[in-house]
Motif scaffolding. Structure first.
Motif, PDB file in Angstrom:
ATOM      1  N   GLU A   1     -11.932  25.566 -29.386  1.00 12.12           N
ATOM      2  CA  GLU A   1     -10.891  25.175 -29.664  1.00 12.12           C
ATOM      3  C   GLU A   1     -10.064  25.788 -30.699  1.00 12.12           C
ATOM      4  N   GLY A   2      -8.763  25.114 -30.769  1.00 15.27           N
ATOM      5  CA  GLY A   2      -7.516  26.629 -31.926  1.00 15.27           C
ATOM      6  C   GLY A   2      -8.540  26.102 -32.994  1.00 15.27           C
ATOM      7  N   SER A   3      -8.514  24.588 -33.473  1.00 14.10           N
ATOM      8  CA  SER A   3      -8.733  23.897 -34.426  1.00 14.10           C
ATOM      9  C   SER A   3      -9.597  25.015 -35.292  1.00 14.10           C
ATOM     10  N   VAL A   4     -10.741  25.703 -35.437  1.00 15.81           N
ATOM     11  CA  VAL A   4     -12.072  26.228 -35.367  1.00 15.81           C
ATOM     12  C   VAL A   4     -11.196  27.172 -35.816  1.00 15.81           C
ATOM     13  N   TRP A   5     -10.592  28.074 -35.656  1.00 14.62           N
ATOM     14  CA  TRP A   5      -9.614  28.981 -35.918  1.00 14.62           C
ATOM     15  C   TRP A   5      -8.245  29.274 -37.142  1.00 14.62           C
ATOM     16  N   GLU A   6      -8.094  27.986 -36.638  1.00  9.38           N
ATOM     17  CA  GLU A   6      -7.237  27.852 -38.198  1.00  9.38           C
ATOM     18  C   GLU A   6      -7.728  26.980 -38.989  1.00  9.38           C
ATOM     19  N   ALA A   7      -9.138  26.625 -39.251  1.00 10.99           N
ATOM     20  CA  ALA A   7     -10.014  26.736 -40.053  1.00 10.99           C
ATOM     21  C   ALA A   7     -10.589  27.501 -40.967  1.00 10.99           C
TER      22      ALA A   7
ATOM     23  N   LYS B   1      -8.521  32.537 -46.214  1.00  9.56           N
ATOM     24  CA  LYS B   1      -7.495  33.015 -47.314  1.00  9.56           C
ATOM     25  C   LYS B   1      -8.417  31.570 -48.857  1.00  9.56           C
ATOM     26  N   HIS B   2      -8.766  30.585 -48.468  1.00  4.92           N
ATOM     27  CA  HIS B   2     -10.041  30.377 -50.253  1.00  4.92           C
ATOM     28  C   HIS B   2     -10.844  31.011 -51.088  1.00  4.92           C
ATOM     29  N   LYS B   3     -10.855  32.140 -50.022  1.00  8.09           N
ATOM     30  CA  LYS B   3     -12.323  32.648 -50.380  1.00  8.09           C
ATOM     31  C   LYS B   3     -13.718  31.793 -50.788  1.00  8.09           C
ATOM     32  N   LEU B   4     -13.835  31.056 -49.467  1.00  9.66           N
ATOM     33  CA  LEU B   4     -14.672  30.046 -49.902  1.00  9.66           C
ATOM     34  C   LEU B   4     -16.082  30.754 -49.181  1.00  9.66           C
ATOM     35  N   ASP B   5     -16.518  31.631 -50.059  1.00  3.80           N
ATOM     36  CA  ASP B   5     -17.926  31.824 -49.966  1.00  3.80           C
ATOM     37  C   ASP B   5     -19.512  31.362 -50.252  1.00  3.80           C
ATOM     38  N   ASN B   6     -18.356  30.384 -51.021  1.00  7.55           N
ATOM     39  CA  ASN B   6     -20.277  28.988 -50.347  1.00  7.55           C
ATOM     40  C   ASN B   6     -20.084  28.011 -49.034  1.00  7.55           C
ATOM     41  N   LEU B   7     -19.447  28.872 -48.166  1.00  7.67           N
ATOM     42  CA  LEU B   7     -19.188  27.601 -46.815  1.00  7.67           C
ATOM     43  C   LEU B   7     -20.051  29.424 -45.440  1.00  7.67           C
TER      44      LEU B   7
ATOM     45  N   TRP C   1     -14.612  37.281 -35.683  1.00  7.27           N
ATOM     46  CA  TRP C   1     -15.166  36.227 -36.711  1.00  7.27           C
ATOM     47  C   TRP C   1     -13.972  37.203 -38.547  1.00  7.27           C
ATOM     48  N   THR C   2     -14.635  38.561 -38.761  1.00  7.13           N
ATOM     49  CA  THR C   2     -14.398  39.667 -38.856  1.00  7.13           C
ATOM     50  C   THR C   2     -13.429  39.633 -39.005  1.00  7.13           C
ATOM     51  N   ALA C   3     -12.318  39.546 -38.207  1.00  4.30           N
ATOM     52  CA  ALA C   3     -11.178  39.697 -38.166  1.00  4.30           C
ATOM     53  C   ALA C   3     -10.080  38.666 -38.737  1.00  4.30           C
ATOM     54  N   PHE C   4     -11.016  37.086 -39.047  1.00  5.78           N
ATOM     55  CA  PHE C   4     -10.784  36.385 -39.552  1.00  5.78           C
ATOM     56  C   PHE C   4     -10.699  36.316 -40.980  1.00  5.78           C
ATOM     57  N   GLY C   5     -11.832  37.372 -41.787  1.00  2.00           N
ATOM     58  CA  GLY C   5     -11.911  37.326 -42.527  1.00  2.00           C
ATOM     59  C   GLY C   5     -13.649  36.420 -42.907  1.00  2.00           C
TER      60      GLY C   5
ATOM     61  N   GLN D   1     -15.566  35.591 -50.054  1.00  2.00           N
ATOM     62  CA  GLN D   1     -15.699  35.566 -48.050  1.00  2.00           C
ATOM     63  C   GLN D   1     -16.365  35.522 -47.937  1.00  2.00           C
ATOM     64  N   PRO D   2     -15.904  33.819 -46.411  1.00  2.00           N
ATOM     65  CA  PRO D   2     -16.974  32.815 -46.056  1.00  2.00           C
ATOM     66  C   PRO D   2     -17.980  33.745 -45.492  1.00  2.00           C
ATOM     67  N   SER D   3     -19.685  33.503 -45.015  1.00  2.00           N
ATOM     68  CA  SER D   3     -20.136  33.619 -44.145  1.00  2.00           C
ATOM     69  C   SER D   3     -20.418  33.010 -42.747  1.00  2.00           C
ATOM     70  N   VAL D   4     -20.641  34.031 -41.854  1.00  2.72           N
ATOM     71  CA  VAL D   4     -20.858  33.163 -40.454  1.00  2.72           C
ATOM     72  C   VAL D   4     -22.248  34.141 -40.288  1.00  2.72           C
ATOM     73  N   LEU D   5     -22.739  33.150 -39.151  1.00  2.00           N
ATOM     74  CA  LEU D   5     -24.387  34.026 -38.345  1.00  2.00           C
ATOM     75  C   LEU D   5     -24.529  34.049 -37.840  1.00  2.00           C
ATOM     76  N   ILE D   6     -23.957  34.554 -36.640  1.00  2.00           N
ATOM     77  CA  ILE D   6     -24.384  34.602 -34.813  1.00  2.00           C
ATOM     78  C   ILE D   6     -25.478  34.644 -34.306  1.00  2.00           C
ATOM     79  N   ALA D   7     -25.848  33.670 -34.202  1.00  2.00           N
ATOM     80  CA  ALA D   7     -27.307  33.101 -33.823  1.00  2.00           C
ATOM     81  C   ALA D   7     -27.111  33.592 -32.206  1.00  2.00           C
ATOM     82  N   HIS D   8     -27.928  34.609 -32.318  1.00  2.00           N
ATOM     83  CA  HIS D   8     -28.084  34.222 -30.497  1.00  2.00           C
ATOM     84  C   HIS D   8     -29.706  33.536 -30.040  1.00  2.00           C
ATOM     85  N   THR D   9     -28.999  32.899 -29.089  1.00  3.71           N
ATOM     86  CA  THR D   9     -30.229  31.749 -29.178  1.00  3.71           C
ATOM     87  C   THR D   9     -30.593  31.509 -27.139  1.00  3.71           C
TER      88      THR D   9
END
Lengths: 310, 282
Positions: B162-168, B174-180, B208-212, B239-247
């Motif tokens: 979904e494109g909306s995920v990448w909008e988010a 942009k907002h440096k949401l490191d609490n997300l 994800w890295t390229a998106f910040g 920076q917001p964090s993403v954990l890619i969990a291989h499942t």
């Protein structure tokens, strides 16, 4: 009207920290004064309408009251699912300010005009839908939007529209406003069509000696059913006129209301006619007024069409 | 049964499911059995993620689900709700008996989770691509109000088509949401077929890295690995964090693992349920 609406957001936000403005990529200079005075309550977040609605939902879940603003067609069509689920299902107090509802953007073509925004928004449970007559009425309405329950769609007209509302009116969001009283015909309209409804009423009086009540149905949803039925009783003719397609707008809502009221039965029953845009994308460009005339929604055309019925 | 050779995934030394992981999966089966339908594959891949979040990471009060200082946790891949319901029942947000009412007319536990009726559900999800925007709004609200709680959003791999995920994602960076923190349940199998066939996502961490975002990857069924990562947030300040969990979709039920037929099931037969229960007892 747009400038007044946004300036009111600024004014309201100054007094209420819950209020935030969320724009997409609006014109340069939009709400500069608010951005400078209240930077923490001002957001311009790019051409990503789906995300704007989701973010507004997240803010509202945490107690904020976001006013989201972009062009009406992108606000309503583009992110319909986000509006339905994130806002309406959660019953969140997010205000959607749609620039250029109806035919305002006629010169820009059918990608920018919207003759279905009222229908799309009205179809969603919990959503309120409103469109006021002019900038002065906008000034009276906006303070009432703050504590409105649930999401609210505010359809804007072009701006610079003639002021035909009256400061003496007791404007109440949710209540139809009586603008003129007459015994023969009831005319229902919203937005810039209220001005035309008043003109139609004058012409009917002068040419046919018919007196007309005009109700400004600025809140299309929830519809002020009691007031409309009250005024329809005893009339020869009930007219709904709108700058919108024939499906799902005021015409359809009033037709359903009248049909379910049993008012249309019997020899004394009023006849009902809806004057709406055709179920088609606008052909050609031109101005809003030119398109309104082409669709025979100007006051002269509507009066003429009423004459043929009588 | 060997995992699907068509699906490429990193090799991990995944420890066998322990008693708690099997017990939580049995709660999923309980709801699935009584409800007669559900998305078992999507829940099983998510199980260790929700387990570690609720056991070791999130601040919450089960008996005060709207406690203001709680961490917010949104299941954006709403079809994985059986895993969420299992952990919420385990933690006491509602009695485990309510799992028996899954998808029933008077139940609070629907086939996708609803905010309001169901305690502990922060947002109604099911239509994909909504959760990260809502979470970003919540994270921004927390920053604006100077509050220290955090926001977690669990995403499916198919969902991030979904494109909306990448909008988010753009917005959060942009907002440096490191609490997300976004957690991608990367089980590599969509409803129809492997992700790599339907819509390839690789190189996913790079995107994800390229998106910040600050991105990390780990074995999504290794409790210790998940704990190590999710207790080290934010991965990078500012920076917001993403954990890619291989499942593995259907993890723990050999018949269901990597099997697209177990994405969603309805009209489950007794025999099928016996196979599921037996896999967890074995």
């Amino acid at each position: 009207m747009r400038k007044t609406c946004l300036n009111m957001v600024h004014e309201l936000a100054r007094a209420d920290k819950r209020i935030v403005f969320v724009g997409s990529d609006l014109g340069a200079g939009t709400l500069d004064a608010m951005r400078e005075e209240l930077p923490d309550q001002f957001f311009m977040e790019g051409i990503a309408e789906q995300n704007l609605i989701g973010v507004a939902a997240g803010l509202a879940l945490e107690g904020y009251i976001p006013y989201v603003n972009t062009i009406a067609t992108f606000l309503t069509r583009r992110c319909l699912e986000q509006i339905a689920i994130d806002l309406c299902l959660h019953k969140l107090p997010v205000r959607l300010i749609g620039n250029g509802g109806g035919l305002v953007y006629a010169p820009l073509g059918p990608t920018h005009t919207t003759l279905e925004d009222v229908a799309l928004m009205s179809a969603l449970p919990n959503m309120g839908v409103c469109a006021v007559t002019d900038a002065e009425e906008m000034r009276r309405m906006m303070p009432q939007t703050v504590d409105w329950t649930g999401p609210l769609y505010i359809r804007l007209a072009k701006g610079g529209d003639p002021v035909v509302s009256s400061s003496e009116d007791d404007f109440q969001l949710g209540s139809a406003l009586e603008r003129r009283r007459g015994g023969d015909v009831l005319i229902l309209a919203y937005g810039v069509m209220v001005e035309r409804a008043l003109q139609v009423a004058e012409m009917l009086e002068q040419s046919h000696n018919l007196s007309a009540t005009v109700l400004n149905v600025h809140t299309i949803k929830p519809l002020d059913s009691a007031s409309i039925l009250n005024h329809a009783r005893g009339k020869r003719l009930v007219i709904a006129m709108e700058e919108h397609g024939p499906h799902g707008g005021l015409s359809a809502a009033v037709a359903l209301l009248l049909a379910q009221s049993d008012m249309l039965g019997g020899v004394e029953a009023p006849r009902f006619r809806a004057f709406a845009a055709p179920d088609a994308y606008a052909e050609g460009y031109g101005s809003q007024n030119q398109q309104i005339a082409r669709m025979e929604l100007d006051a002269e055309s509507i009066t003429q069409r009423i004459r043929t019925m009588l | 049964m060997p995992l699907n050779p068509q699906i490429a995934r990193p090799v991990f030394d995944t420890p066998p499911l322990d008693a708690r992981s099997r017990a939580l999966r049995k709660l999923v089966l309980r709801a699935l059995d009584k409800g007669g339908r559900g998305h078992p594959g999507s829940a099983m891949s998510l199980m260790e993620i929700v387990r570690v979040l609720y056991d070791d990471v999130l601040a919450f009060r089960a008996h005060e689900p709207n406690w203001d200082a709680r961490d917010r946790c949104i299941l954006s891949k709403g079809h994985g709700c059986l895993a969420l319901y299992a952990i919420l029942a385990d933690k006491g947000f509602f009695p485990a008996e309510e799992l028996d009412g899954f998808c029933k007319i008077d139940s609070r536990l629907g086939g996708h989770p609803e905010h309001g009726p169901c305690p502990g559900v922060e947002a109604s999800t099911g239509a994909l691509g909504h959760g990260l925007s809502i979470g970003a709004g919540m994270a921004l609200a927390a920053k604006m109000a100077g509050k220290s709680h955090r926001v977690f959003v669990m995403l499916g791999d198919g969902e991030i088509n979904e494109g909306s995920v990448w909008e988010a994602a753009l917005f959060a960076a942009k907002h440096k949401l490191d609490n997300l923190t976004a957690i991608v349940d990367y089980n590599k199998l969509q409803s129809y077929a492997p992700v790599a066939q339907v819509q390839e996502l690789e190189p996913l961490a790079d995107k994800w890295t390229a998106f910040g975002f600050a991105a990390r990857q780990c074995d999504g069924h290794d409790v210790a690995a998940l704990r190590e990562n999710l207790t080290a947030l934010p991965f990078t300040a500012g920076q917001p964090s993403v954990l890619i969990a291989h499942t593995v979709k259907g993890k723990g039920i050999p018949e269901a693992e990597d099997n697209p037929k177990w994405h969603h099931k309805s009209y489950l037969k007794e025999e099928e349920m016996r196979v599921l229960y037996a896999a967890l007892d074995g």
